[in-house]
Design a protein around this motif. Structure first.
Motif, PDB file in Angstrom:
ATOM      1  N   ASP A   1      -3.266  -2.502  -4.746  1.00  0.00           N
ATOM      2  CA  ASP A   1      -2.696  -2.914  -3.462  1.00  0.00           C
ATOM      3  C   ASP A   1      -2.805  -4.432  -3.322  1.00  0.00           C
ATOM      4  OD1 ASP A   1      -2.348  -0.237  -3.007  1.00  0.00           O
ATOM      5  OD2 ASP A   1      -3.930  -0.060  -1.500  1.00  0.00           O
TER       6      ASP A   1
ATOM      7  N   SER B   1      -5.513   9.399  -9.731  1.00  0.00           N
ATOM      8  CA  SER B   1      -5.914   8.021  -9.459  1.00  0.00           C
ATOM      9  C   SER B   1      -5.223   7.071 -10.443  1.00  0.00           C
ATOM     10  CB  SER B   1      -7.422   7.876  -9.605  1.00  0.00           C
ATOM     11  OG  SER B   1      -7.801   8.015 -10.973  1.00  0.00           O
TER      12      SER B   1
ATOM     13  N   GLU C   1      -3.727   6.209  -4.454  1.00  0.00           N
ATOM     14  CA  GLU C   1      -5.022   5.916  -3.846  1.00  0.00           C
ATOM     15  C   GLU C   1      -4.890   5.426  -2.406  1.00  0.00           C
ATOM     16  OE1 GLU C   1      -7.253   3.408  -6.502  1.00  0.00           O
ATOM     17  OE2 GLU C   1      -7.028   4.780  -8.191  1.00  0.00           O
ATOM     18  N   ALA C   2      -3.971   6.064  -1.655  1.00  0.00           N
ATOM     19  CA  ALA C   2      -3.781   5.692  -0.254  1.00  0.00           C
ATOM     20  C   ALA C   2      -3.835   6.875   0.691  1.00  0.00           C
ATOM     21  CB  ALA C   2      -2.437   4.975  -0.079  1.00  0.00           C
TER      22      ALA C   2
ATOM     23  N   ASN D   1      -5.988   9.551   7.302  1.00  0.00           N
ATOM     24  CA  ASN D   1      -5.143   8.656   6.526  1.00  0.00           C
ATOM     25  C   ASN D   1      -4.802   7.398   7.310  1.00  0.00           C
ATOM     26  OD1 ASN D   1      -4.633  10.059   3.975  1.00  0.00           O
ATOM     27  ND2 ASN D   1      -3.756  11.644   5.298  1.00  0.00           N
TER      28      ASN D   1
ATOM     29  N   ARG E   1       0.878  -1.177   0.000  1.00  0.00           N
ATOM     30  CA  ARG E   1       0.000   0.000   0.000  1.00  0.00           C
ATOM     31  C   ARG E   1       0.904   1.212   0.000  1.00  0.00           C
ATOM     32  NH1 ARG E   1      -3.437   0.908   5.317  1.00  0.00           N
ATOM     33  NH2 ARG E   1      -1.316   1.296   6.052  1.00  0.00           N
TER      34      ARG E   1
ATOM     35  N   VAL F   1      -6.338   6.109   3.528  1.00  0.00           N
ATOM     36  CA  VAL F   1      -7.741   6.095   3.113  1.00  0.00           C
ATOM     37  C   VAL F   1      -8.226   4.690   2.783  1.00  0.00           C
ATOM     38  CG1 VAL F   1      -7.603   8.460   2.290  1.00  0.00           C
ATOM     39  CG2 VAL F   1      -7.224   6.577   0.674  1.00  0.00           C
ATOM     40  N   VAL F   2      -7.325   3.709   2.794  1.00  0.00           N
ATOM     41  CA  VAL F   2      -7.685   2.305   2.556  1.00  0.00           C
ATOM     42  C   VAL F   2      -6.963   1.430   3.578  1.00  0.00           C
ATOM     43  CG1 VAL F   2      -8.171   2.551   0.094  1.00  0.00           C
ATOM     44  CG2 VAL F   2      -5.834   2.069   0.847  1.00  0.00           C
ATOM     45  N   GLU F   3      -7.508   0.238   3.784  1.00  0.00           N
ATOM     46  CA  GLU F   3      -6.871  -0.727   4.672  1.00  0.00           C
ATOM     47  C   GLU F   3      -5.719  -1.433   3.960  1.00  0.00           C
ATOM     48  OE1 GLU F   3      -7.261  -1.036   7.733  1.00  0.00           O
ATOM     49  OE2 GLU F   3      -9.356  -0.786   8.347  1.00  0.00           O
TER      50      GLU F   3
ATOM     51  N   LYS G   1      -6.637   1.833   8.494  1.00  0.00           N
ATOM     52  CA  LYS G   1      -7.377   2.870   7.779  1.00  0.00           C
ATOM     53  C   LYS G   1      -7.902   3.923   8.760  1.00  0.00           C
ATOM     54  CE  LYS G   1     -11.486   3.359   4.814  1.00  0.00           C
ATOM     55  NZ  LYS G   1     -12.582   2.607   4.146  1.00  0.00           N
ATOM     56  N   HIS G   2      -7.728   5.206   8.373  1.00  0.00           N
ATOM     57  CA  HIS G   2      -8.277   6.357   9.089  1.00  0.00           C
ATOM     58  C   HIS G   2      -7.741   6.501  10.518  1.00  0.00           C
ATOM     59  CE1 HIS G   2     -12.070   6.427   6.297  1.00  0.00           C
ATOM     60  NE2 HIS G   2     -10.965   6.873   5.691  1.00  0.00           N
TER      61      HIS G   2
ATOM     62  N   PRO H   1      -3.989  -4.578   2.318  1.00  0.00           N
ATOM     63  CA  PRO H   1      -4.635  -5.652   1.559  1.00  0.00           C
ATOM     64  C   PRO H   1      -4.402  -7.036   2.139  1.00  0.00           C
ATOM     65  CG  PRO H   1      -2.608  -5.022   0.477  1.00  0.00           C
ATOM     66  CD  PRO H   1      -2.786  -4.073   1.626  1.00  0.00           C
TER      67      PRO H   1
END
Length: 253
Positions: free
Chosen positions: A242, A219, A211-212, A41, A7, A43-45, A29-30, A47
């Protein structure tokens, strides 16, 4: 070799039989502050699990100490005796968190058959560089493996173009999300990544750091569309999701 995008900038390499982890950013995430007042941040977990990421890791490379490249979770979860290469000036802070085998990469170093060479980077241009601080990229070589130029958190500027022209790497890893800080570009965007593709001969370009984070402006789809508009194929410019694993071979001859 195998290259797995975890990621953001975090990569796991299986290279010359060694497992190398680059810029570990393992936060949930977050769980960390926003950079651009859009979202916490990352913005994604992740993988895959942290256990899977750390499994077998023998060497860690930390390009700089921004929280999205070496975070508190990584500092807590990595074994403290793992060898770490970092840029000169960061070794004291890394050692202060308990790591015992920390080597500043001032120029060139060898480790278990791998040769690492520090390369210059600029985390933006102009006054924003003072805010961002120093960063490094590196080249990586080993017998029987494709040569890698990991550009790091840098924009495309003459030293980066110089490394590509002079070393002719077979794989180039770019950070291509077009992140901006107070309006200033601080890593490559789509236009600069396309320019790397066009200047890189037969190299395969792998675009990461996408996209992280909430200050990104490009993007994966934006980058693919920009590349296609310039006739750059998906084989030339790889844009992994990811968790994706790319298997890459040294070209014959």
């Amino acid at each position: 070799m195998k290259l797995q995008l975890i990621r953001n900038a975090t990569l796991k390499l299986d290279y010359a039989g060694r497992a190398v982890l680059i810029d570990p950013y393992l936060a949930p995430k977050h769980s960390l502050p926003s950079f651009a007042n859009r979202s916490e941040n990352p913005v994604v977990e992740l993988p895959v699990t942290i256990e899977e990421i750390l499994d077998g890791v023998e060497l860690v490379i930390v390009s700089h100490l921004h929280s999205d490249h070496f975070d508190d979770v990584a500092k807590a979860r990595l074994a403290k005796d793992l060898p770490i290469f970092c840029q000169p000036g960061d070794e004291g802070e890394i050692r202060a968190t308990g790591f015992t085998d920390v080597t500043p990469l001032a120029d060139r170093a060898t480790w278990q058959g791998l040769t690492l060479t520090r390369r210059e980077g600029s985390h933006g241009l102009g006054s924003v560089v003072e805010l961002m601080g120093s960063v490094m990229g590196f080249t990586l070589e080993a017998e029987g493996e494709p040569s890698i130029y990991w550009a790091g958190d840098t924009v495309l500027y003459p030293p980066v173009a110089g490394v590509i022209a002079e070393t002719k790497p077979e794989i180039i890893v770019t950070h291509s999300c077009g992140a901006r800080w107070d309006g200033d570009l601080i890593v490559m965007d789509a236009q600069e990544t396309v320019a790397v593709c066009e200047a890189s001969g037969n190299a395969v370009v792998v675009a990461t750091h996408m996209e992280a984070l909430d200050h990104a402006t490009i993007s994966r789809q934006d980058l693919r569309e920009a590349a296609e508009a310039r006739g750059i194929s998906a084989a030339k410019l790889r844009i992994p999701a990811d968790g994706d694993v790319l298997v890459m071979h040294k070209p014959a001859g």
